[in-house]
Design an enzyme around this catalytic site. Structure first.
Site, PDB file in Angstrom:
ATOM      1  N   ASP A   8       0.945  -0.809   0.034  1.00  0.00           N
ATOM      2  CA  ASP A   8      -0.176  -0.341   0.142  1.00  0.00           C
ATOM      3  C   ASP A   8       0.892   1.118  -0.142  1.00  0.00           C
ATOM      4  O   ASP A   8       1.904   0.986  -0.012  1.00  0.00           O
ATOM      5  CB  ASP A   8      -0.727  -0.096   0.508  1.00  0.00           C
ATOM      6  CG  ASP A   8      -0.515   0.144   2.504  1.00  0.00           C
ATOM      7  OD1 ASP A   8       1.053   0.392   2.511  1.00  0.00           O
ATOM      8  OD2 ASP A   8      -1.197  -0.171   3.500  1.00  0.00           O
ATOM      9  N   CYS A  65       2.366  -3.262   3.324  1.00  0.00           N
ATOM     10  CA  CYS A  65       1.682  -2.418   4.432  1.00  0.00           C
ATOM     11  C   CYS A  65       2.242  -1.729   5.581  1.00  0.00           C
ATOM     12  O   CYS A  65       3.738  -1.813   5.521  1.00  0.00           O
ATOM     13  CB  CYS A  65       0.352  -2.389   4.899  1.00  0.00           C
ATOM     14  SG  CYS A  65      -0.344  -3.693   6.325  1.00  0.00           S
ATOM     15  N   THR A  67       1.876  -2.360   8.551  1.00  0.00           N
ATOM     16  CA  THR A  67       2.620  -3.013  10.073  1.00  0.00           C
ATOM     17  C   THR A  67       2.971  -4.156   9.084  1.00  0.00           C
ATOM     18  O   THR A  67       3.229  -5.996  10.119  1.00  0.00           O
ATOM     19  CB  THR A  67       1.315  -3.334  11.155  1.00  0.00           C
ATOM     20  OG1 THR A  67       0.108  -3.668  10.603  1.00  0.00           O
ATOM     21  CG2 THR A  67       1.167  -2.177  11.526  1.00  0.00           C
ATOM     22  N   HIS A  98       7.360 -24.921   8.538  1.00  0.00           N
ATOM     23  CA  HIS A  98       6.383 -25.912   9.410  1.00  0.00           C
ATOM     24  C   HIS A  98       4.941 -25.119   9.492  1.00  0.00           C
ATOM     25  O   HIS A  98       4.434 -25.970   8.777  1.00  0.00           O
ATOM     26  CB  HIS A  98       5.935 -24.911  11.087  1.00  0.00           C
ATOM     27  CG  HIS A  98       7.498 -25.605  11.981  1.00  0.00           C
ATOM     28  ND1 HIS A  98       7.612 -25.166  13.204  1.00  0.00           N
ATOM     29  CD2 HIS A  98       8.637 -26.036  11.423  1.00  0.00           C
ATOM     30  CE1 HIS A  98       9.117 -26.509  13.473  1.00  0.00           C
ATOM     31  NE2 HIS A  98       9.741 -26.460  12.552  1.00  0.00           N
ATOM     32  N   HIS A 133       3.311 -31.575  10.470  1.00  0.00           N
ATOM     33  CA  HIS A 133       3.611 -30.205  10.108  1.00  0.00           C
ATOM     34  C   HIS A 133       2.549 -29.744   9.031  1.00  0.00           C
ATOM     35  O   HIS A 133       1.416 -28.930   8.804  1.00  0.00           O
ATOM     36  CB  HIS A 133       4.281 -29.059   9.439  1.00  0.00           C
ATOM     37  CG  HIS A 133       5.426 -29.220  10.541  1.00  0.00           C
ATOM     38  ND1 HIS A 133       5.006 -28.877  11.421  1.00  0.00           N
ATOM     39  CD2 HIS A 133       6.982 -29.815  10.852  1.00  0.00           C
ATOM     40  CE1 HIS A 133       6.368 -29.036  12.839  1.00  0.00           C
ATOM     41  NE2 HIS A 133       7.120 -29.117  11.235  1.00  0.00           N
TER      42      HIS A 133
HETATM   43  C1  RB5 Z   1      -2.144   2.527   6.624  1.00  0.00           C
HETATM   44  O1  RB5 Z   1      -2.169   3.657   7.429  1.00  0.00           O
HETATM   45  C2  RB5 Z   1      -1.846   1.121   7.345  1.00  0.00           C
HETATM   46  O2  RB5 Z   1      -3.196   1.330   8.318  1.00  0.00           O
HETATM   47  C3  RB5 Z   1      -2.117   0.228   6.421  1.00  0.00           C
HETATM   48  O3  RB5 Z   1      -1.012   0.705   5.856  1.00  0.00           O
HETATM   49  C4  RB5 Z   1      -1.447  -1.387   7.601  1.00  0.00           C
HETATM   50  O4  RB5 Z   1      -0.229  -0.748   8.282  1.00  0.00           O
HETATM   51  C5  RB5 Z   1      -2.877  -1.484   8.516  1.00  0.00           C
HETATM   52  O5  RB5 Z   1      -2.431  -2.998   9.122  1.00  0.00           O
END
Ligand code: RB5
Length: 147
Positions: A8, A65, A67, A98, A133
């Site tokens: 993203d 993204c 996180t 696994h 597994h």
């Molecule tokens: C975008 O701001 C953020 O929410 C997205 O990249 C991601 O981390 C969501 O899980």
């Protein structure tokens, strides 16, 4: 290997660095992420990579993204997808050995570029161990079939 990558708006720069890194390892990379930092919705990107991997159009996927969590949650809604968020090399190795993860995800706001490269490398170089597994993966997919 044919690898599909999606990201993203948090991570176009990291995405291109990872594309270069993967191509340097001899892989073919298909980019279906965004290339600007204009805010976008990550679920469609996770779904697109998930569907391609589940359909065998790519051998595996890489998702980025903020996180790694949101985009992997979306990918995991596609039957047959096992997308795993990793922030370290040990997890990256184990999700292949696994869990036979077919998509690896990480967060551009969580890991730096060098760690991201190490994660991708550890994942690609590891091999699924099968045996007990595989039994557990089969159980996961039985759950999926009941949904
Ligand atoms: C975008 O701001 C953020 O929410 C997205 O990249 C991601 O981390 C969501 O899980």
């Amino acid at each position: 290997m044919k690898i599909m990558i999606g990201n993203d708006h948090t991570s176009p720069d990291m995405k291109w660095e990872i594309v270069k890194f993967l191509e340097g390892m001899g892989h073919e990379v298909i980019n279906c992420g965004v290339d600007t930092t204009k805010s976008c919705d990550y679920p469609q990107i996770g779904e697109k990579v998930g569907r391609a991997v589940a359909a065998g159009k790519a051998d595996c996927g890489v998702l980025i993204c903020g996180t790694g969590v949101g985009i992997s949650l979306a990918a995991n809604k596609v039957h047959g997808v096992r997308a795993a968020v990793c922030s370290d090399v040990t997890t990256a190795r184990l999700v292949k050995q696994h869990n036979n993860a077919n998509i690896i995800a990480f967060g551009a706001r969580i890991v730096g570029l060098e760690t991201a490269k190490d994660i991708v490398k550890a994942y690609l170089e590891a091999e699924f161990e099968g045996g007990r597994h595989q039994t557990r993966i089969d159980i996961i997919h039985e759950i999926e079939e009941r949904i």
